[in-house]
Scaffold this active site. Sequence first.
Site: not given
Length: 441
Positions: A18, A109
């Site tokens: 981009h 986690d």
Amino acid sequence: GGASRPHVMFIPSAGMGHLLPFFRFIASLARHDDDVDISVVTVLPTVSAAEADHFSGLFAAFPRVRRVDFPSHDRDPFIVRWEALRRSAHLIGPLIAGAAPRVSAVITDVTLTSHVIPIAKKLGVQCHVLFISCATIKKAEQGPGAGVGAVDIPGVRRIPESCLPQPLLDLNKQFTKQFIDNGRENINADGILVNTFDALEPAALAALRDGKVVPGFPFPPVYAIGPLRSVVDKEDSSSSSPVVAWLDKQPARSVVYVAFGNRSAVSHAHIREIAAGLEASGCRFLWVLKTTKVDRDDTAELTDVLGEGFLERLHQQQGQGQGQHGMVTKEWVDQEALLKHASVGLYLSHSGWNSVTEAAAAGVPLLAWPRGGDHRVNHWSWDGEDWLVTGEEIAEKVKEVMSDAAVRARATRTGEEAAMAVAEGGTSYRSMQQFVSSLKK
Ligand code: BUP
């Protein structure tokens, strides 16, 4: 004329695919016509080093192109990544369900528990949490008041609000809401693995285990399996680095190792104080210096940050083979190995939990300068002093702790306890055995 001079503001997205066409078009417009003002919105943090490089390249090539910094909602790149993960959490179910051989347990986690645990439950898969901070903060997280005011931890201590991780004080923040949701969800885990050992945090572990923390709720089994050690045994792998070569030349226990973790940006003002403090302490030092949150953004020159005088004095003295010996590096070091080096006598630390456990395992005293997050809670589990501010104070504390035989003896003892914990038959070794057998149930 001035009034009609157009001003074009570009708003590119992320990703080189981009950005490149944007940059190319901006360059071509800038070359084409001097009479157009151009601004480029730069979303920070940038995603990659390539992006950062190309932004700088554009602004260097066309000084008249204005850079408009646009800090994304959260400036902390770690939080940005965490957000992205959180938004993709619904994809984790299919990932688990589709794995071969069949998954019997997931270990997640702690920042993802409120998403992962319900998914695992639905799939009939065990779910454990690997908690990367200390057991004490694990308890704080379970407390009813997380996020507002002081937190009382039954059986351990009261943690004043000022010591709680700062982002948790704002209940409107997504991170805080998520943190509280995660804390609540932990109760539904099949087990909590903590990188600690019984001798390091006896009170917190006992309270976690006897169900005092969340009255009326059975708390999952807590496995203290630390201190966790490096992935590879590096008997001789690190001996080639300049830092180790320098350490090899220093007397035993003479060096203050200074490092504030991999995600704390230390402000320039603090850096000056640390430099002044180390110099005034007269002690040898090895300083791992980070000036930005993300290492690839760290382009600052040491001389700019430290001032020329500091490095010059250091080099002169060493050239003459006298005076203070010190080394400053911006490289990634093998901290776990360095802390075990015979020349290291003290760790001046931000007291991130991994660092605390590494110092504990190495039997090195830790002088804590907590910077944020869980640090102010972590250092209670250890020998740390309170946080420091000025160079003078740093010098004083460093000298004091370096010459304190009792502190050194306590650290050595902690190192021995750490070794015992993970050795066959030790508390952490047995916790690991229990954990593994719970997987086979
Ligand atoms: Br910097 C650096 N080498 O050069 P913490 C860090 N580390 O091995 P955190 C290196 O990164 P917060 C380097 O030994 C430790 O294992 C260090 O983890 C290693 O703090 C780890 O100490 C850093 O838990 O900051 O995650 O950087 O506590 O604020 O999250």
